[in-house]
Write a protein that holds these residues in place. Structure first.
Motif, PDB file in Angstrom:
ATOM      1  N   ASP A  84       0.828  -1.204   0.000  1.00 58.76           N
ATOM      2  CA  ASP A  84       0.000   0.000   0.000  1.00 58.76           C
ATOM      3  C   ASP A  84       0.864   1.257   0.000  1.00 58.76           C
ATOM      4  N   MET A  85       1.981   1.210   0.726  1.00 65.47           N
ATOM      5  CA  MET A  85       2.875   2.355   0.764  1.00 65.47           C
ATOM      6  C   MET A  85       3.575   2.550  -0.581  1.00 65.47           C
ATOM      7  N   VAL A  86       3.982   1.465  -1.215  1.00 68.32           N
ATOM      8  CA  VAL A  86       4.591   1.570  -2.545  1.00 68.32           C
ATOM      9  C   VAL A  86       3.616   2.241  -3.505  1.00 68.32           C
ATOM     10  N   GLU A  87       2.371   1.792  -3.484  1.00 70.37           N
ATOM     11  CA  GLU A  87       1.364   2.366  -4.376  1.00 70.37           C
ATOM     12  C   GLU A  87       1.158   3.854  -4.101  1.00 70.37           C
TER      13      GLU A  87
ATOM     14  N   ASP B 249      14.432  -2.027   1.129  1.00 67.35           N
ATOM     15  CA  ASP B 249      13.386  -2.741   0.401  1.00 67.35           C
ATOM     16  C   ASP B 249      12.506  -1.765  -0.381  1.00 67.35           C
ATOM     17  N   MET B 250      12.185  -0.634   0.238  1.00 61.97           N
ATOM     18  CA  MET B 250      11.380   0.367  -0.445  1.00 61.97           C
ATOM     19  C   MET B 250      12.141   0.959  -1.628  1.00 61.97           C
ATOM     20  N   PHE B 251      13.441   1.189  -1.460  1.00 68.68           N
ATOM     21  CA  PHE B 251      14.281   1.685  -2.551  1.00 68.68           C
ATOM     22  C   PHE B 251      14.173   0.763  -3.768  1.00 68.68           C
ATOM     23  N   GLN B 252      14.316  -0.534  -3.550  1.00 66.09           N
ATOM     24  CA  GLN B 252      14.254  -1.490  -4.659  1.00 66.09           C
ATOM     25  C   GLN B 252      12.848  -1.579  -5.245  1.00 66.09           C
ATOM     26  N   ALA B 253      11.841  -1.574  -4.388  1.00 64.79           N
ATOM     27  CA  ALA B 253      10.468  -1.673  -4.878  1.00 64.79           C
ATOM     28  C   ALA B 253      10.081  -0.459  -5.716  1.00 64.79           C
ATOM     29  N   LEU B 254      10.522   0.725  -5.284  1.00 64.84           N
ATOM     30  CA  LEU B 254      10.212   1.933  -6.041  1.00 64.84           C
ATOM     31  C   LEU B 254      10.942   1.940  -7.386  1.00 64.84           C
ATOM     32  N   CYS B 255      12.164   1.424  -7.404  1.00 70.92           N
ATOM     33  CA  CYS B 255      12.883   1.321  -8.675  1.00 70.92           C
ATOM     34  C   CYS B 255      12.185   0.335  -9.604  1.00 70.92           C
ATOM     35  N   GLU B 256      11.678  -0.753  -9.056  1.00 68.57           N
ATOM     36  CA  GLU B 256      10.939  -1.722  -9.876  1.00 68.57           C
ATOM     37  C   GLU B 256       9.702  -1.067 -10.494  1.00 68.57           C
TER      38      GLU B 256
ATOM     39  N   GLU C 197       6.686   1.985 -14.941  1.00 69.21           N
ATOM     40  CA  GLU C 197       5.945   3.198 -15.275  1.00 69.21           C
ATOM     41  C   GLU C 197       6.721   4.168 -16.161  1.00 69.21           C
ATOM     42  N   GLY C 198       7.977   3.839 -16.462  1.00 69.35           N
ATOM     43  CA  GLY C 198       8.792   4.745 -17.272  1.00 69.35           C
ATOM     44  C   GLY C 198       9.238   5.986 -16.530  1.00 69.35           C
ATOM     45  N   MET C 199       9.336   5.900 -15.206  1.00 72.33           N
ATOM     46  CA  MET C 199       9.763   7.027 -14.391  1.00 72.33           C
ATOM     47  C   MET C 199      11.288   7.085 -14.305  1.00 72.33           C
ATOM     48  N   ARG C 200      11.808   8.292 -14.183  1.00 74.71           N
ATOM     49  CA  ARG C 200      13.252   8.487 -14.036  1.00 74.71           C
ATOM     50  C   ARG C 200      13.632   8.535 -12.565  1.00 74.71           C
ATOM     51  N   VAL C 201      14.807   7.941 -12.235  1.00 74.29           N
ATOM     52  CA  VAL C 201      15.308   7.974 -10.867  1.00 74.29           C
ATOM     53  C   VAL C 201      16.704   8.592 -10.859  1.00 74.29           C
ATOM     54  N   PHE C 202      17.040   9.215  -9.735  1.00 74.69           N
ATOM     55  CA  PHE C 202      18.357   9.844  -9.536  1.00 74.69           C
ATOM     56  C   PHE C 202      18.914   9.334  -8.224  1.00 74.69           C
ATOM     57  N   LEU C 203      20.186   8.924  -8.232  1.00 80.47           N
ATOM     58  CA  LEU C 203      20.855   8.411  -7.036  1.00 80.47           C
ATOM     59  C   LEU C 203      21.897   9.419  -6.574  1.00 80.47           C
TER      60      LEU C 203
ATOM     61  N   LEU D 296      20.416  -2.698 -10.347  1.00 80.27           N
ATOM     62  CA  LEU D 296      18.978  -2.431 -10.477  1.00 80.27           C
ATOM     63  C   LEU D 296      18.533  -2.497 -11.931  1.00 80.27           C
ATOM     64  N   GLN D 297      19.339  -1.956 -12.835  1.00 73.88           N
ATOM     65  CA  GLN D 297      18.969  -1.988 -14.251  1.00 73.88           C
ATOM     66  C   GLN D 297      19.032  -3.396 -14.814  1.00 73.88           C
ATOM     67  N   ALA D 298      19.908  -4.238 -14.262  1.00 74.76           N
ATOM     68  CA  ALA D 298      19.955  -5.638 -14.679  1.00 74.76           C
ATOM     69  C   ALA D 298      18.730  -6.388 -14.172  1.00 74.76           C
ATOM     70  N   GLN D 299      18.246  -5.992 -13.000  1.00 74.25           N
ATOM     71  CA  GLN D 299      17.109  -6.675 -12.388  1.00 74.25           C
ATOM     72  C   GLN D 299      15.780  -6.165 -12.919  1.00 74.25           C
ATOM     73  N   TYR D 300      15.699  -4.853 -13.166  1.00 77.77           N
ATOM     74  CA  TYR D 300      14.449  -4.245 -13.604  1.00 77.77           C
ATOM     75  C   TYR D 300      14.645  -3.634 -14.989  1.00 77.77           C
ATOM     76  N   SER D 301      14.279  -4.393 -15.983  1.00 75.39           N
ATOM     77  CA  SER D 301      14.485  -3.967 -17.365  1.00 75.39           C
ATOM     78  C   SER D 301      13.757  -2.659 -17.650  1.00 75.39           C
ATOM     79  N   GLY D 302      14.457  -1.732 -18.270  1.00 78.78           N
ATOM     80  CA  GLY D 302      13.850  -0.454 -18.640  1.00 78.78           C
ATOM     81  C   GLY D 302      13.989   0.639 -17.603  1.00 78.78           C
TER      82      GLY D 302
END
Length: 262
Positions: free
Chosen positions: A27-30, A98-105, A110-116, A131-137
């Motif tokens: 629910d928090m991820v959503e 865990d939230m970091f990884q879930a949000l990246c997934e 969703e085609g969203m951009r992330v900045f580290l 992360l890019q190897a795990q979550y394509s796109g």
């Protein structure tokens, strides 16, 4: 002020000076992803643990940071136990990594951009690669690891802000450690126009494989902190052991204070 959003309807529990969200991880991820996609104003996420609750008891500025945070995640089994002591319930731990990884997934979907931003030298790059190897796109639109003491150099600060603005991320992950990252987020993130900014502590190192994470069974038992302490006792003993005593004092004062007033 912006209109009501999903997060406004999620329950909270007071632990010391923090109003912690009490909801399921999914629910928090959503809620965070929907805010990143459709929110009217930039918002930020904090992840209280034992150390944060202890700091909040004596840090007025950090309390202000927490008071204005849209999302307050229970990053630690001790937070859940404290809620029980106080007669409340938080259904599950929401660890920052865990939230970091879930949000990246979800960002990849969703085609969203992330900045580290932040972390030890090289850790953000390694995290991005994994992360890019795990979550394509997954679109990592920027990575920046500023040097130690950058916050005292206006030129460094301007460069960081310029790079973030140019990258136009939907999600900005800040890994400076607490409470430095919370101060920075409060002072800069919303002015940058990033929809969601999240303080993630040592997440880049764990996701990037720079430092190992505790086995899942230790995480489930609530002893991930003990695994970290065993690996870096000189650096972490004060944070965990003294911090735990201070945390317990905060919770007990809240508990018995409520009893006396009732």
């Amino acid at each position: 002020m912006s209109s009501c959003t999903v997060v406004d309807f999620l329950p909270r529990v007071q632990i010391g000076e923090a109003m912690v969200h009490a909801c399921l991880f999914e629910d928090m991820v959503e809620a965070i992803v929907r805010t990143a996609a459709f929110g009217d104003e930039p918002q930020y996420v904090v992840t209280p643990n034992v150390q944060h609750i202890a700091l909040l008891a004596k840090d007025d500025y950090l309390r202000r940071v927490y008071a204005e945070a849209a999302f307050v995640l229970p990053d630690g089994v001790s937070i859940l136990l404290a809620a029980r002591v106080l007669g409340q319930r938080i259904p599950e731990r929401i660890a920052g990594v865990d939230m970091f990884q879930a949000l990246c997934e979800q960002a990849a979907h969703e085609g969203m951009r992330v900045f580290l931003l932040g972390g030890r030298p090289g850790s953000a790059e390694k995290a991005a690669t994994n992360l890019q190897a795990q979550y394509s796109g997954l679109i990592v639109s920027g990575i920046c690891c500023p040097p130690f003491g950058f916050e005292s150099d206006p030129c460094q600060e301007e460069d960081i802000e310029a790079r973030i603005k140019a990258a136009r991320p939907h999600l900005l992950f800040v890994a400076f450690g607490a409470p430095k990252q919370e101060y920075w987020i409060y002072e800069h993130a919303r002015q940058l126009g990033v929809p969601i900014t999240v303080g993630v502590g040592g997440s880049f190192e764990m996701v990037g494989g720079v430092i190992p994470r505790a086995p899942r069974w230790l995480q489930d038992m609530g002893f991930e902190w003990l695994f970290r302490l065993a690996r870096e006792p000189r650096r972490l003993w004060k944070r965990y052991l003294i911090g735990m005593i201070q945390f317990a004092q905060v919770v007990m004062c809240q508990r018995f204070g409520e009893n006396r007033s009732g």
